[in-house]
Structure formats: structure tokens, C-alpha cells
Design a protein around this motif. Structure first.
Motif, mmCIF file in Angstrom:
data_model
loop_
_atom_site.group_PDB
_atom_site.id
_atom_site.type_symbol
_atom_site.label_atom_id
_atom_site.label_comp_id
_atom_site.label_asym_id
_atom_site.label_seq_id
_atom_site.Cartn_x
_atom_site.Cartn_y
_atom_site.Cartn_z
ATOM 1 N N LEU A 224 -5.670 -9.063 21.439
ATOM 2 C CA LEU A 224 -5.193 -9.999 20.432
ATOM 3 C C LEU A 224 -5.396 -11.403 20.978
ATOM 4 C CD1 LEU A 224 -3.523 -10.157 17.757
ATOM 5 C CD2 LEU A 224 -1.524 -10.322 19.205
ATOM 6 N N ALA B 199 -9.036 -8.804 17.896
ATOM 7 C CA ALA B 199 -8.589 -9.552 16.726
ATOM 8 C C ALA B 199 -8.425 -11.005 17.142
ATOM 9 C CB ALA B 199 -7.277 -8.988 16.196
ATOM 10 N N ARG C 244 -6.512 -8.396 5.580
ATOM 11 C CA ARG C 244 -6.309 -6.949 5.644
ATOM 12 C C ARG C 244 -7.604 -6.194 5.378
ATOM 13 N NH1 ARG C 244 -0.550 -5.238 4.727
ATOM 14 N NH2 ARG C 244 0.556 -7.107 5.309
ATOM 15 N N LEU D 41 1.808 -8.682 9.159
ATOM 16 C CA LEU D 41 0.494 -8.345 9.702
ATOM 17 C C LEU D 41 0.610 -7.930 11.173
ATOM 18 C CD1 LEU D 41 -2.507 -8.413 8.675
ATOM 19 C CD2 LEU D 41 -2.750 -10.256 10.299
ATOM 20 N N ILE E 55 -9.597 -6.166 8.442
ATOM 21 C CA ILE E 55 -9.092 -5.192 9.411
ATOM 22 C C ILE E 55 -9.495 -3.782 8.997
ATOM 23 C CG2 ILE E 55 -6.999 -4.217 10.434
ATOM 24 C CD1 ILE E 55 -5.775 -7.057 10.079
ATOM 25 N N LEU F 89 -0.557 -4.414 12.546
ATOM 26 C CA LEU F 89 -1.545 -4.224 13.614
ATOM 27 C C LEU F 89 -0.978 -3.346 14.711
ATOM 28 C CD1 LEU F 89 -3.178 -7.738 14.039
ATOM 29 C CD2 LEU F 89 -4.323 -5.612 13.481
ATOM 30 N N LYS F 90 0.274 -3.646 15.074
ATOM 31 C CA LYS F 90 0.884 -2.888 16.161
ATOM 32 C C LYS F 90 1.071 -1.429 15.736
ATOM 33 C CE LYS F 90 2.925 -2.172 20.024
ATOM 34 N NZ LYS F 90 2.465 -2.411 21.378
ATOM 35 N N MET G 20 -6.084 -2.871 21.748
ATOM 36 C CA MET G 20 -6.295 -4.088 20.982
ATOM 37 C C MET G 20 -6.252 -5.295 21.899
ATOM 38 S SD MET G 20 -4.566 -5.142 17.415
ATOM 39 C CE MET G 20 -2.899 -5.375 17.959
ATOM 40 N N GLN H 262 -2.201 0.280 15.764
ATOM 41 C CA GLN H 262 -2.573 0.521 17.155
ATOM 42 C C GLN H 262 -1.822 1.740 17.670
ATOM 43 O OE1 GLN H 262 -0.488 -0.148 20.061
ATOM 44 N NE2 GLN H 262 -2.133 0.572 21.372
ATOM 45 N N PRO I 196 -5.598 -13.391 14.192
ATOM 46 C CA PRO I 196 -5.495 -12.728 12.885
ATOM 47 C C PRO I 196 -4.413 -13.336 12.012
ATOM 48 C CG PRO I 196 -4.529 -11.348 14.583
ATOM 49 C CD PRO I 196 -5.148 -12.519 15.286
ATOM 50 N N THR I 197 -3.496 -14.071 12.594
ATOM 51 C CA THR I 197 -2.358 -14.526 11.796
ATOM 52 C C THR I 197 -2.335 -16.026 11.596
ATOM 53 O OG1 THR I 197 -1.021 -14.696 13.788
ATOM 54 C CG2 THR I 197 -0.916 -12.637 12.601
ATOM 55 N N VAL J 103 -4.089 -0.096 5.898
ATOM 56 C CA VAL J 103 -3.676 -1.489 6.088
ATOM 57 C C VAL J 103 -2.763 -1.978 4.964
ATOM 58 C CG1 VAL J 103 -5.727 -2.101 7.401
ATOM 59 C CG2 VAL J 103 -5.706 -2.474 4.949
#
Lengths: 546, 267
Positions: free
Chosen positions: A504, A472, A456, A487, A459, A491-492, A502, A495, A475-476, A433
Motif C-alpha cells: 500500500l 495499490a 473499486r 475502501l 481494484i 482492501l484489507k 499488498m 487481502q 488508493p484513497t 469489491v
């Protein structure tokens, strides 16, 4: 009805590569696209179909063109059929033209096999006009042509003797967008007006989408998926096909594009699924057995032991009310393997409630059921094992115990779940992360970290459990624009590289549309799937237009 | 922090003073050592009572009696309030309903009358007094701890730790104790001060151990002395126990408040 082309168990083997036996058929006037990455065997297939293979290649199977078997035929007989019944236009067009002959001489060479000499000039003019070139160009040499013109001229030679079938190899790979579009329009017109069938070999999904009615997806010499183009683009069912579509800049003009992850190191025996190692849903079985191309319903052929992309987490007809207020009503949602699903909705629409239910952290919902890989989900177990379900909570401030050290917090899940290798996984998850894995950082107290770092760390903690599904929740939401972008990309990319799915949850519609493969809108306690392409589109056609 | 140290220092001085009174002061707290109702002098620092027993010796002994009852009560309240509060806040559901009912019951009944009745009913011993006072002291602690536990319980790290399979003891030890223990400790310290006053009240009413040296008992005996206010005997017989009671509970209370605000600030 008779088929124009029937291919039965065609297989070509080179010492270093082999095209595995494949069968398909083509109707008169049909356009079939063969797609795949470089090295997937597309050109090998074309060589097999056109009987133009090199010395030392082992070929087996049958290719029937209008009932006549091509492979076993003598080359003299085949030469009679070439150009008349079927024609090939190879990749890298100018290389296939004789540089010391004018176009007129080259076209004449083909035409004189079918037309008497006095008809040639008229026929040539007609052909040039058909493919959108001017008759004056006939006096030019190949080096004086642009890529698009050469491609068109090659097509003109291919259709010169009016064959029923034209094989095109990467016809547009060297063309710009506008040239590609007009070439595609030309192919479409020829197909419609002269009912010529095409087999188009391409790695350009956009071209395949524009032209073909059926699509064949090749990977490493195997057919992975085959079916109607519209169906495949709408709902690809093989992980590889989906990867190709997601990687296509043409189909994702606005959205971020992500290639299929490179092969992760696995012990890959000879008899294994070719996509094993890059696939996001491999079972141990996939390493031992190669899947057959099978019809899994609705005419779609898929080569996957699991029947194509599986649904990992499914919520069925979930209803939830807080007192009198109905928050969710008959909500059904599926999260498939290896995809990013966004759940959007305005603040207070019940997103977090739905995420809590799907994650198994909110047990008291009134109706509905949860399924994991098609079976009733035991969420308690799924939280405690690898390949289960993990969640990153909305509020990173309370998601981590402020008094713990980073290492304590991140290694806690595996410690409690008794999975072992706590410290090792914790450090590698932190590095994943983008946080330092050094002693000094590991021993920092959580309360001394910044908001973004806490997010982070949260995560990373979820990642240590190697989840199959990661939820998630916003998350942002607490982050500034730059940290948010970082971020989201993180995440992407996690993933993409780890291959988990995921969900989201966010009120940030813009970010959701950027990273999600599918998007659901929660509104008035109901869930509705949004077609991302309806909302995210851009017209770039005019940029290169004449 | 500075205030806490100052108050703690004052408390320590008080303890040392009374410890000296018990250990090294030559006069006995049980037996007469002078004439009846002697005024304070170099020999008898605070004079003597009607039986000729030294007042300072009695007060010193009474201090440790009161303090030990206060501390024992606080410990009992700490345990009961802590366990019930955490259990109710964490388990929720029926446990919570039951505990909350008990908390409200003990908070709402008038304490002193019940204590008097209970004290009279169970007999006069220090242990009974401790039990009775503790029974009426745990409820506010449990209420606070329960609220705190409930809010902690909803926090992400507890939800997650539970989902990974963390047991109740692990969760308490790792994730809750740091937040709950200071709260428990401070509330229990407050109980100590209150217990001292309550014990004195019960002793004053004659419901405490009649043999133990207790400030409440001294006050009761003094006020029961006919015509005490016609003389100035009360200035050395009545005032010292009253003032030591006020001083010690005041210091304890101040310490609790200082600790409370220090902890809140730290949060």
C-alpha cells in the motif's frame, strides 16, 4: 544439563481428533507457552502431559519428568509424583473445586501429603499470601470467590507441595485485563523466586508474550512453529502464527484485528498440511504432503513445506535517478506472502516511482534487481498470469478508459492474457469489491461512474487476475473520509479473504498504520522500516486497575 | 452543433450549385460557346472569357478539380500524419527522435519556394501536385497526433492493457482511436481547405496541370490579359474564381473551427 521435562513423540488419538506426535523439552525454571485456536489440541496435550486422559484414548510416546517415564508408570506411582513433582491447574477453575468444602479443607487435603499437621496452618497462611489472597479467605466456600480469586487459589493448591513443574490450562481466560496482568505477575514471581517451571496453555497471545520465554504454536493437533517468544512475536515465520498474532486484541490494542481466514473450499486429502486451505501460500504439494517440524535456522522450528512465510516480491538495492536528481538510493524491500506492507513518505518522496519499479511498470532504473519468490522476476509474465503481480494506479480517472463499459474494462485483463472465463471472473470480482454484478451496471460506461466506483472497478480489474501481490498506489487519496474508511476496510478484507500480499503506497500515515503489518518510510531517497508498535500504542492498563 | 449544421448546409448548397453547373448547365467548360468577353446574361450566367468559354461552367468544373485535389491531399496527410504521429508517440526512443526531426524539418522550411521548385522539377500533373502539397501538410498533423499519443500512452489503462499483453493494433483500436481519430479528422479537414489554396497558388504560377480547369489557372489567365483593369471585364472574369476560392476555403475553415470547438467542448 538434565532437562526437567522431556517429551518424545507424544501422541493421543481420539476417534474424532488426534494430537500428532510431538517432542519438546523444558529446562528447570523455564516457562513455555502453548498457543493455538480452540480445538488445536492444547488441552489434549495437557492431558497427555499430566496422564489424565479419558478411557479409550490411544496414547503413545514418552514423557520423561526428571528422567522418569510417566506414561508407562503405574497410576499409584504417578500419584506419588502428582502435586509433589508436577501439578496441574485446569481451565475454568471453580469447577475443579469442591463446592461443599471451604478453601481451608481443600488446601489441607493437598498439604497433609507433604507436611505434618502442626505446620499446616502456617503453611496455608504463607501460601495464601504468596498468591495474593488473604488468610481470612480460607474460611470461604468456592462459590464466594471471584474468578480471579479462584484462579489464584487453584495456583496455591498447585504449588502447595512445591513441585518443579506446574501446568496451567487457560489460566486467565475468564479474567479481566487487570486480573490477568496481576496473575501473570504472580506466575512470574513464583517462577523467579521458587524457580518453578510452567507450561502455560493459552489462546491469549498477550499472556504468552508476557510470561513465556519459549512458545509452541499448535494447530489442529500439529506443532506449527516453536521458538523463543520474543523471536516469534517479532517475526513469526509460520503463516498460522502470524495469523494468531494479527488476531490478538491484546497485542494490537490500537490496530484493526483480523482473524485468520476460514478454510476455503479445497479438496483436502488425508495427508496434507493441516493449514492447507487457510494458508495464503499453498502449493499443490501442500495438499499432498504433511510437513515435518524442522529447524530452518536460528533455532526456530517450523512445520511448513515452504520453510515458513515466503518472500513473494523483493526489490534489492534499487537506485533510480531522474536526470541529476537521485530519487531512490540502494532501496531494498521485501513483501512476504499474505501481509500488508505500507510504503509511506511525504508527497514527492519517490513512492510512486518505487511502486512503479516494484510493480514492473517502470523498467529503466539504474541499479538493483527484482525477485519474485526468490528468483529473478520476469515482470512481463507476472502481469499476464494468475498469481502474479498487479497494480492499482493512483489516478483512477486515467486508470480506466472512460469510453469502455464496466464489463469491458474489468474483463479486459483476462481477455488479453488469454486466460478465459473473463465474464465470470469479472462479475465475481465486482461483487467482491462491493459493486453490483447486474447487467445494468455491467453495461454502464466508465465515465458515468463516481470517483469511488471507479476506484473499486480498478481494484476489481486487478483482482480478476488473482494476483499474489497487489500494489495499490494511493488508493484513497481522492476519497472522502467515509469512502476512504470503507475502501481501506475493503482492501484489507479482500487481502484477508483472498490471501494475497499488498503493498500500500500512501502519504496517509494514519491509514497506513491502521492496516499495515509492516511499514516502510521513504525519506531522502532511502528506505527505513518503521516499527509500527513504536508509533501506535495506547495504555489501557489503568482502566481496570484497583 | 447548430453552427456545424449551418456551415455544412452552406457547403452542401455550394457543392450542389457547382454539381448542377457541371451536370445540367448547357454551356461547355472547354469549348467556346459565345463571343469573346461577353458580359453576364441569362445565357452565360457569368459571361465568357477572352476565348468565349463560359465562366460559370469553368468555375463549376474547377471546384471539383480543386476539391478532389484537396481531399486527396487530406487523405494522404491523414495517413502519413496519423501513422507517423502514433508511431512516434507510442514507440518513443529512436523512432520518436527521427519522426520529430522530420516534423520539424517540414515545419521549418519555407513551403512555397520548395513547392515551386519541386513542382517545376517533377513536372505538371495533378498527382505530383497532390504529392507535393501532401508532403507539406502532414507535419502539423503528426505533431498533434504524436503529442496526444504520448499523453495517452502514459495513462493507466494503456499501461495496464499493454501489461496484459495487448498488441499495438488492439491498443490503438480500443484505447486510442476514440481520442485520436477526431483530432486526425479535423486536422485533415483543415488540410483540405489549405490544399485548395495551395493548388490554386501553384496553378497561378503555372506549375499545375495546364489542361485541367483550375481556379488558379483562370486567375492567372485573366490577370495575364493585357489591359484587363481598363475595362470592367475583370468583374465577371476575375472576381468569380477569386470569390469562389475565398468562399469555399472560408466555409471549410469555419467548419473545421466549429468541429474543433465542438470536440473540445465534448472532451
Amino acid at each position: 544439563m538434565n532437562k526437567l521435562l522431556e517429551v518424545k513423540n507424544l501422541s493421543l488419538s481420539y476417534p474424532e481428533f488426534s494430537l500428532h506426535p510431538l517432542s519438546f523439552s523444558l529446562d528447570y525454571g523455564e516457562i513455555l507457552a502453548v498457543v493455538g485456536e480452540s480445538g488445536s489440541g492444547k488441552t489434549t496435550l495437557l492431558k497427555g502431559l499430566s496422564c489424565l486422559w479419558e478411557e479409550g484414548v490411544k496414547v503413545s510416546g514418552q514423557v520423561l519428568l526428571e528422567g522418569r517415564e510417566l506414561l508407562g508408570m503405574k497410576e499409584e506411582q504417578r500419584r506419588q509424583l502428582r502435586m509433589r513433582s508436577f501439578a496441574v491447574a485446569f481451565q475454568n477453575s471453580t469447577a475443579w473445586l469442591n463446592p461443599s468444602m471451604t478453601l481451608r479443607e481443600q488446601l489441607k487435603e493437598v498439604l497433609h501429603r507433604g507436611y505434618p499437621a502442626r505446620e499446616l496452618p502456617g503453611r496455608m497462611r504463607e501460601l495464601m499470601e504468596t498468591v495474593g489472597l488473604s488468610p481470612e479467605d480460607l474460611g470461604r466456600y468456592p462459590r464466594e470467590l471471584s474468578g480471579g480469586m479462584a484462579q489464584r487459589f487453584l495456583l496455591a493448591t498447585a504449588i502447595a507441595l512445591e513441585p518443579r513443574l506446574v501446568l496451567l490450562d487457560e489460566p486467565t481466560s475468564s479474567l479481566d485485563v487487570a486480573a490477568r496482568d496481576s496473575f501473570a505477575a504472580l506466575v512470574k514471581r513464583l517462577n523467579r523466586e521458587k524457580s518453578i517451571a510452567f507450561v502455560i496453555i493459552t489462546h491469549d497471545m498477550k499472556l504468552a508474550a508476557m510470561l513465556s520465554s519459549r512458545m509452541m504454536v499448535l494447530y489442529n493437533g500439529h506443532v506449527e512453529e516453536m521458538g523463543s517468544t520474543a523471536g516469534i512475536l517479532d517475526y513469526p515465520r509460520h503463516p498460522y502464527t502470524r495469523g494468531l498474532i494479527n488476531a490478538s486484541t491484546g497485542l494490537n490494542i490500537v490496530r484493526d484485528v483480523w482473524g485468520i481466514r476460514p478454510e476455503v473450499e479445497v479438496d483436502k486429502p488425508h495427508h496434507s498440511c493441516p493449514f492447507y486451505g487457510r494458508c495464503t501460500q499453498s502449493l499443490p504439494l501442500c495438499g499432498r504432503e504433511a510437513p515435518e517440524l524442522k529447524d530452518w535456522g536460528d533455532g526456530r522450528l517450523i512445520a511448513c513445506l515452504r520453510g515458513g512465510i515466503i518472500t513473494l516480491l523483493e526489490g534489492r538495492e534499487i537506485s533510480k535517478a531522474y536526470g541529476r536528481q537521485q530519487v531512490l538510493e540502494n532501496v531494498s524491500i521485501k513483501v512476504r506472502s499474505g501481509e500488508v506492507v505500507a510504503l509511506v513518505g511525504r508527497s514527492g518522496s519517490g513512492k510512486t516511482t518505487l511502486a512503479g519499479i516494484l510493480g514492473g511498470y517502470l523498467r529503466d532504473f539504474q541499479e538493483g534487481s527484482l525477485l519474485f519468490q526468490g528468483e529473478a522476476a520476469d515482470m512481463e509474465q507476472l502481469h499476464r498470469r494468475e498469481g502474479g503481480v498487479q497494480m492499482v494506479f493512483q489516478d483512477s480517472e486515467t486508470a480506466l478508459n472512460p469510453h469502455m463499459t464496466v464489463l469491458q474494462a474489468v474483463s479486459e485483463p483476462r481477455l488479453l492474457a488469454k486466460l478465459g472465463r473473463e465474464e465470470e471472473t469479472a462479475v465475481s470480482a465486482l461483487v467482491d469489491v462491493g459493486l453490483p454484478g447486474e447487467e445494468s451496471f455491467l453495461n454502464k460506461r466508465i465515465k458515468t461512474l463516481s470517483g469511488g466506483q471507479k476506484q473499486r472497478v480498478s481494484i476489481a480489474r486487478a483482482l480478476t487476475m488473482e494476483p499474489a501481490v497487489l500494489l495499490a498506489d494511493e488508493p484513497t487519496s481522492m476519497l472522502d473520509p467515509s469512502s476512504k474508511a470503507n475502501l481501506l476496510r475493503l482492501l484489507k478484507s479482500l487481502q484477508n479473504s483472498h490471501g494475497f500480499s499488498m503493498l500500500l503506497v500512501t502519504h496517509d500515515l494514519e491509514s497506513a498504520l491502521k492496516v499495515a503489518d509492516r511499514c516502510f518510510l521513504l525519506k531522502d531517497s532511502r528506505l527505513e522500516e518503521l516499527r509500527i508498535s513504536d508509533y501506535v500504542s495506547s495504555s489501557i492498563d489503568s482502566v481496570f486497575a484497583d | 452543433m447548430k453552427r456545424i449544421c449551418l456551415i455544412a448546409l452552406a457547403l452542401m448548397l455550394l457543392v450542389l450549385l457547382f454539381a448542377w453547373g457541371v451536370l445540367f448547365y448547357p454551356m461547355d467548360a472547354e469549348l467556346p460557346s459565345g463571343g469573346s468577353l461577353e458580359a453576364p446574361s441569362a445565357e452565360h450566367w457569368l459571361g465568357t472569357d477572352n476565348l468565349g468559354i463560359d465562366i460559370f461552367a469553368q468555375i463549376s468544373k474547377g471546384f471539383f478539380h480543386s476539391l478532389s485535389i484537396g481531399l486527396a491531399t487530406a487523405l494522404a496527410a491523414f495517413l502519413i500524419g496519423g501513422v507517423l504521429g502514433v508511431a512516434a508517440g507510442y514507440a518513443g526512443g529512436k523512432t520518436d527522435v527521427l519522426v520529430e526531426f522530420l516534423i520539424n524539418l517540414f515545419l521549418s522550411v519555407p513551403q512555397l519556394p520548395i513547392m515551386i521548385v519541386a513542382g517545376a522539377f517533377f513536372g505538371q500533373s495533378s498527382l505530383n501536385i497532390i504529392c507535393i502539397i501532401a508532403a507539406f501538410s502532414w507535419a502539423p498533423i503528426a505533431k498533434q497526433v504524436r503529442a496526444r499519443t504520448m499523453s495517452l500512452r502514459r495513462s493507466g489503462y494503456l499501461v495496464l492493457a499493454r501489461s496484459y499483453g495487448g498488441g499495438l493494433w488492439y491498443l490503438f483500436k480500443t484505447h486510442m482511436s476514440r481520442d485520436i481519430m477526431p483530432l486526425l479528422a479535423i486536422s485533415s479537414l483543415a488540410v483540405t481547405g489549405r490544399a485548395i489554396v495551395q493548388e490554386s497558388s501553384l496553378a497561378f504560377l503555372g506549375l499545375s496541370d495546364p489542361l485541367a480547369k483550375s481556379w488558379g489557372l483562370m486567375i492567372a489567365r485573366c490577370t495575364a490579359f493585357k489591359g484587363i483593369y481598363f475595362t470592367n471585364f475583370w468583374t465577371w472574369w476575375l472576381l468569380p474564381p477569386v470569390l469562389s476560392l475565398v468562399l469555399s476555403t472560408l466555409l471549410l475553415r469555419l467548419l473545421t473551427r466549429a468541429l474543433e470547438s465542438y470536440w473540445l467542448e465534448k472532451e
